[in-house]
Structure formats: C-alpha cells, structure tokens
Design an enzyme around this catalytic site. Sequence first.
Site, PDB file in Angstrom:
ATOM      1  N   THR A 138       0.827  -1.216   0.000  1.00 33.82           N
ATOM      2  CA  THR A 138       0.000   0.000   0.000  1.00 33.82           C
ATOM      3  C   THR A 138       0.862   1.267   0.000  1.00 33.82           C
ATOM      4  OG1 THR A 138      -1.475   1.263   1.446  1.00 33.82           O
ATOM      5  CG2 THR A 138      -0.104  -0.345   2.535  1.00 33.82           C
ATOM      6  N   ASP A 139       0.274   2.381  -0.432  1.00 35.78           N
ATOM      7  CA  ASP A 139       0.976   3.669  -0.351  1.00 35.78           C
ATOM      8  C   ASP A 139       1.026   4.191   1.084  1.00 35.78           C
ATOM      9  OD1 ASP A 139      -1.721   4.357  -0.035  1.00 35.78           O
ATOM     10  OD2 ASP A 139      -1.742   5.891  -1.600  1.00 35.78           O
ATOM     11  N   GLU A 140       0.237   3.561   1.995  1.00 35.94           N
ATOM     12  CA  GLU A 140       0.157   4.091   3.365  1.00 35.94           C
ATOM     13  C   GLU A 140       1.475   3.939   4.125  1.00 35.94           C
ATOM     14  OE1 GLU A 140      -3.555   3.441   5.396  1.00 35.94           O
ATOM     15  OE2 GLU A 140      -4.592   3.129   3.498  1.00 35.94           O
ATOM     16  N   TYR A 164      -1.862  -0.448  10.959  1.00 29.44           N
ATOM     17  CA  TYR A 164      -1.976  -1.136   9.656  1.00 29.44           C
ATOM     18  C   TYR A 164      -0.771  -0.803   8.780  1.00 29.44           C
ATOM     19  CZ  TYR A 164      -3.307  -1.636   4.715  1.00 29.44           C
ATOM     20  OH  TYR A 164      -3.301  -1.935   3.364  1.00 29.44           O
ATOM     21  N   LYS A 168       2.247  -3.237   7.373  1.00 29.85           N
ATOM     22  CA  LYS A 168       2.531  -3.426   5.940  1.00 29.85           C
ATOM     23  C   LYS A 168       3.975  -3.004   5.639  1.00 29.85           C
ATOM     24  CE  LYS A 168       0.188  -4.618   3.016  1.00 29.85           C
ATOM     25  NZ  LYS A 168      -0.176  -5.949   2.460  1.00 29.85           N
TER      26      LYS A 168
HETATM   27  P1  NAD Z   1      -9.443  -7.581   2.253  1.00 29.34           P
HETATM   28  O1  NAD Z   1      -9.427  -7.273   3.710  1.00 29.34           O
HETATM   29  O2  NAD Z   1     -10.679  -7.303   1.463  1.00 29.34           O
HETATM   30  O3  NAD Z   1      -9.106  -9.132   2.036  1.00 29.34           O
HETATM   31  C1  NAD Z   1      -8.105  -9.794   2.758  1.00 29.34           C
HETATM   32  C2  NAD Z   1      -8.178 -11.281   2.433  1.00 29.34           C
HETATM   33  O4  NAD Z   1      -7.124 -11.944   3.142  1.00 29.34           O
HETATM   34  C3  NAD Z   1      -9.494 -11.942   2.873  1.00 29.34           C
HETATM   35  O5  NAD Z   1      -9.939 -12.832   1.878  1.00 29.34           O
HETATM   36  C4  NAD Z   1      -9.102 -12.698   4.139  1.00 29.34           C
HETATM   37  O6  NAD Z   1      -9.906 -13.846   4.376  1.00 29.34           O
HETATM   38  C5  NAD Z   1      -7.648 -13.068   3.813  1.00 29.34           C
HETATM   39  N1  NAD Z   1      -6.843 -13.308   5.025  1.00 29.34           N
HETATM   40  C6  NAD Z   1      -6.755 -12.508   6.123  1.00 29.34           C
HETATM   41  N2  NAD Z   1      -5.935 -13.063   7.023  1.00 29.34           N
HETATM   42  C7  NAD Z   1      -5.477 -14.213   6.484  1.00 29.34           C
HETATM   43  C8  NAD Z   1      -4.575 -15.224   6.920  1.00 29.34           C
HETATM   44  N3  NAD Z   1      -3.988 -15.153   8.130  1.00 29.34           N
HETATM   45  N4  NAD Z   1      -4.318 -16.263   6.096  1.00 29.34           N
HETATM   46  C9  NAD Z   1      -4.912 -16.345   4.872  1.00 29.34           C
HETATM   47  N5  NAD Z   1      -5.775 -15.442   4.419  1.00 29.34           N
HETATM   48  C10 NAD Z   1      -6.053 -14.383   5.209  1.00 29.34           C
HETATM   49  O7  NAD Z   1      -8.182  -6.815   1.641  1.00 29.34           O
HETATM   50  P2  NAD Z   1      -8.036  -6.060   0.234  1.00 29.34           P
HETATM   51  O8  NAD Z   1      -8.606  -4.700   0.355  1.00 29.34           O
HETATM   52  O9  NAD Z   1      -8.484  -6.977  -0.838  1.00 29.34           O
HETATM   53  O10 NAD Z   1      -6.445  -5.901   0.178  1.00 29.34           O
HETATM   54  C11 NAD Z   1      -5.635  -6.953  -0.348  1.00 29.34           C
HETATM   55  C12 NAD Z   1      -4.178  -6.539  -0.233  1.00 29.34           C
HETATM   56  O11 NAD Z   1      -3.954  -5.332  -0.962  1.00 29.34           O
HETATM   57  C13 NAD Z   1      -3.724  -6.263   1.204  1.00 29.34           C
HETATM   58  O12 NAD Z   1      -2.417  -6.779   1.356  1.00 29.34           O
HETATM   59  C14 NAD Z   1      -3.720  -4.742   1.305  1.00 29.34           C
HETATM   60  O13 NAD Z   1      -2.759  -4.302   2.221  1.00 29.34           O
HETATM   61  C15 NAD Z   1      -3.359  -4.362  -0.116  1.00 29.34           C
HETATM   62  N6  NAD Z   1      -3.868  -3.050  -0.567  1.00 29.34           N
HETATM   63  C16 NAD Z   1      -5.201  -2.745  -0.413  1.00 29.34           C
HETATM   64  C17 NAD Z   1      -5.675  -1.511  -0.887  1.00 29.34           C
HETATM   65  C18 NAD Z   1      -7.134  -1.140  -0.776  1.00 29.34           C
HETATM   66  O14 NAD Z   1      -7.499   0.005  -1.098  1.00 29.34           O
HETATM   67  N7  NAD Z   1      -8.028  -2.051  -0.379  1.00 29.34           N
HETATM   68  C19 NAD Z   1      -4.785  -0.602  -1.483  1.00 29.34           C
HETATM   69  C20 NAD Z   1      -3.441  -0.960  -1.615  1.00 29.34           C
HETATM   70  C21 NAD Z   1      -2.986  -2.194  -1.164  1.00 29.34           C
HETATM   71  P1  TYD Z   2     -10.823   3.841   4.208  1.00 23.51           P
HETATM   72  O1  TYD Z   2     -11.770   3.358   3.152  1.00 23.51           O
HETATM   73  O2  TYD Z   2     -10.882   3.232   5.569  1.00 23.51           O
HETATM   74  O3  TYD Z   2      -9.346   3.732   3.583  1.00 23.51           O
HETATM   75  P2  TYD Z   2      -7.919   4.277   4.179  1.00 23.51           P
HETATM   76  O4  TYD Z   2      -8.071   4.763   5.548  1.00 23.51           O
HETATM   77  O5  TYD Z   2      -7.076   3.048   4.082  1.00 23.51           O
HETATM   78  O6  TYD Z   2      -7.478   5.355   3.220  1.00 23.51           O
HETATM   79  O7  TYD Z   2     -11.038   5.402   4.376  1.00 23.51           O
HETATM   80  C1  TYD Z   2     -10.838   6.297   3.285  1.00 23.51           C
HETATM   81  C2  TYD Z   2     -10.938   7.706   3.826  1.00 23.51           C
HETATM   82  O8  TYD Z   2     -12.292   7.928   4.277  1.00 23.51           O
HETATM   83  C3  TYD Z   2     -10.057   7.965   5.037  1.00 23.51           C
HETATM   84  O9  TYD Z   2      -9.569   9.302   4.966  1.00 23.51           O
HETATM   85  C4  TYD Z   2     -11.004   7.833   6.231  1.00 23.51           C
HETATM   86  C5  TYD Z   2     -12.331   8.297   5.655  1.00 23.51           C
HETATM   87  N1  TYD Z   2     -13.545   7.664   6.249  1.00 23.51           N
HETATM   88  C6  TYD Z   2     -14.598   8.484   6.708  1.00 23.51           C
HETATM   89  O10 TYD Z   2     -14.542   9.717   6.634  1.00 23.51           O
HETATM   90  N2  TYD Z   2     -15.707   7.869   7.219  1.00 23.51           N
HETATM   91  C7  TYD Z   2     -15.829   6.503   7.326  1.00 23.51           C
HETATM   92  O11 TYD Z   2     -16.863   6.010   7.848  1.00 23.51           O
HETATM   93  C8  TYD Z   2     -14.753   5.692   6.837  1.00 23.51           C
HETATM   94  C9  TYD Z   2     -14.820   4.190   6.918  1.00 23.51           C
HETATM   95  C10 TYD Z   2     -13.630   6.322   6.296  1.00 23.51           C
END
Ligand code: NAD
Ligand code: TYD
Length: 362
Positions: A138-140, A164, A168
């Site tokens: 992630t960019d975070e 988080y 990461k």
């Molecule tokens: P998500 O939370 O929707 O899904 C996570 C998945 O991992 C689920 O299917 C869960 O069952 C599985 N999981 C959790 N713990 C586990 C374990 N111990 N063993 C096996 N499986 C396990 O997450 P997402 O939003 O799809 O993100 C996927 C990846 O991409 C993550 O690594 C996250 O850090 C990264 N990422 C997410 C975003 C975003 O905006 N969602 C952006 C950049 C990077």
């Molecule tokens: P989120 O989807 O949790 O992603 P991230 O924190 O990983 O960027 O949140 C996106 C943005 O929205 C973040 O600045 C927090 C804000 N947010 C709210 O304002 N209200 C909400 O109920 C949630 C879940 C997030």
Amino acid sequence: MTDSKNTILVTGGAGFIGSNFVLRWIETVGTPVVNLDLLTYAGNPENLAALDDDKRYQLVRADICDAEAVAAALNEHRPRAIVHFAAESHVDRSIVDPGAFIHTNVQGTYTLLEQARRYWSALDDAAKESFRFLHVSTDEVYGTLSPEDPAFSETTPYAPNSPYAASKAASDHLARAYFHTFKLPVLTTNCSNNYGPFQFPEKLIPLMIMNALEGKALPVYGDGQNVRDWLFVDDHCSAIRTVLEKGKLGETYNVGGNSERNNLHVVNTICDLVDELRPDPVIGSRRKLIKYVADRPGHDRRYAIDARKIANELGWTPSVDFEHGLRNTVEWYLNHASWIENVRSGAYLTWIKQNYEERIAQ
Ligand code: NAD
Ligand code: TYD
C-alpha cells in the site's frame, strides 16, 4: 491441478482485490489459480461463485501463519508464482486491535516468504529462474503528505502512521530482505486506495453507497478534507499482472490512479449518483445525510502516488477515470442487494456498532 507448470498461488483471493484479481486472471490469462485464504470476516467465497465449476480454480482454506499448511499447498500445487494479497487491511480495525495486524501482516508474510524460499530453493534451474513472489502493498507505508508535497515515489522514505501501515511497512521490509539476502525473486507493488465491486462494506466507498441508499447517516471523519488517490480495482489487477510479467526482480513499483479527491467530494459524488439512480422522495437529497463525526486518531491528511516508474519502465497506466469508475461501482452495489445482505453478518454489525456509536456521540 493438471497444468501445474502454469499454476499461480494467490493468498487472500477471497477478499476485495484478490477476488477481482482471480476473476480477471481466469478471464484474461486463463491458467490455473490456487487461492490460499483463511476466510476471515473479510474473505467471501461468494465473490468467486462464478468459478464454482471451473477446474482452473481451487480454494485452499488455510492461514498464511501456518507454515505446515503453506508448505503443503506449495508442494502439492507447484506454483510458478505467488501473488500475496492476504492481510488485515482496515486502518480503523488496526486502531482497535493492532495485534491481529502484526500477526497476519508481519508473522504471516514472514511465514509465506520463508516457505516460498524453501520451495523455490528446491526447484530445478529453469523453474527457479522463472519463479516470482509478488508482494501486494500500500501507499500508506509512506505516511502522510501536506497539500504542497510531491507525490510518493519509490524512493520516498517509509513513515507509516497507523498500526496497519506499520505492519505493511514491516512486511515490505521482509520481502525486500528475502530478495537481497536469499535472492528470492521478489517484486513489490505499493498501491493507492482501491474501489470497485466486492469491497467489504466497512470501507469508505461501499459504506457510503449502502447508507445513502437506505437513507442512513453518512459519517465523515473530521473535516472531510483528507485526500486519497483512488484507483479502480481492475486497474490495480492489470498493474499486478504487468509487474508479474515484466517487473525487474527486487524492485518496487508505485501504482496509482492520478485521481486525488478529498473525502467530502467522494461522498457528495456518491450522494448525487444514488439520487440519480435510486431517487427517493422520502429521503430527498442524500447530501443532507452527511454527518461529521469524530476524526480517526492519527488520520493521514493526504496520499498521492507518483506512478511514472511503472508507466515508463513497464508501460502500465490506469484505464478507468474516477468518475466512470465510481458510477460503475455505485451501479454494481445497487444491482447486488443479495451480495450485500450476505456480507452483513453478525461480525459486520458488531463492527459498525463498535466503530460509530462513540464517534457519533461526540
Ligand atoms: P481484504 O481485507 O478485502 O481481504 C483480505 C483477504 O485476506 C481476505 O480474503 C481474508 O480472508 C484473507 N486473510 C486474512 N488473514 C489471512 C490469513 N492469516 N491467512 C490467509 N488469508 C487471510 O483486503 P483487500 O482490500 O483486498 O487488500 C488486499 C491486499 O492489498 C492487502 O495486502 C492490502 O494491504 C493491499 N492493498 C489494499 C488496498 C485497498 O485500497 N483495499 C490498497 C493498496 C494495497
Ligand atoms: P478507508 O476506506 O478506511 O481507507 P484508508 O483509511 O485506508 O485510506 O477510508 C478512506 C478515507 O475515508 C479515510 O480518509 C477515512 C475516511 N472515512 C470516513 O470519513 N468515514 C468513514 O466512515 C470511513 C470508513 C472512512
């Protein structure tokens, strides 16, 4: 699994990005996928129901922290690559329970890397040469930006601010170390905020779509001016396929959508789309549902991605602009009421109570 030479193993493939990735992989590449997923609250096998009768797809329910189970899956399916999505991924949950993030994201990534190293070391020379371990991040990990700062590049120093992001960041460092120390063929991607179908409804965009539809309050943290860069999930999946195919070993690639928007803008746009697609005279304008609530502790102000490296070196750029992607996403949620009902389990309801009751009271 028949065509084992071409199998890839995906972790976390039942989650939001993982399930989009698996569906798109089967559609566009077509070679077998093994999905190693623990099926936590965030993992939903229904996302992959379209593959129920497809012999190219197999789910292995296992924990990435379980070395024996990971080793068994690798030895049985003999993948040519691992794409590692599995993680605890929600910042707000990491504030309530950091331990789960350290366990899965740090210990789990270490376990997976170590088992991958053992498996890879025993491959023949040709298989060793072509093997890849792609770590999805992630960019975070780069921390927060002020409005005038340049966007995050691959050389921006790590400065994670939430548990988080810290977990990461630790997993990224482990992936890097396994390349440098053991020559495990690792690639890393650091992507901005994704949105699209199958996102668990506790994240900003699906939460706001569902609440707007039902005429519930739309909880905006703080002043709503925090900025995120948004990328449609299909574009993230195509970036990962590109890096897997053409990425230089040991390198990291930033992936972004060139779509910086503040949260209030995102929520207002969702309100307008839901008003247009599901007008409701009783609810009226959904913008009236916006409610400012207590801010997230340590809330990062702005994320922005400089994605020139992946564009210049690998030829990847995003194909979906934010306005089209958001409309498409709102339509998807409005047309998948039964999917929403099914994910609104007891665990989801408990979370909503835990996260919002106190904020709204302030
Ligand atoms: P998500 O939370 O929707 O899904 C996570 C998945 O991992 C689920 O299917 C869960 O069952 C599985 N999981 C959790 N713990 C586990 C374990 N111990 N063993 C096996 N499986 C396990 O997450 P997402 O939003 O799809 O993100 C996927 C990846 O991409 C993550 O690594 C996250 O850090 C990264 N990422 C997410 C975003 C975003 O905006 N969602 C952006 C950049 C990077
Ligand atoms: P989120 O989807 O949790 O992603 P991230 O924190 O990983 O960027 O949140 C996106 C943005 O929205 C973040 O600045 C927090 C804000 N947010 C709210 O304002 N209200 C909400 O109920 C949630 C879940 C997030």
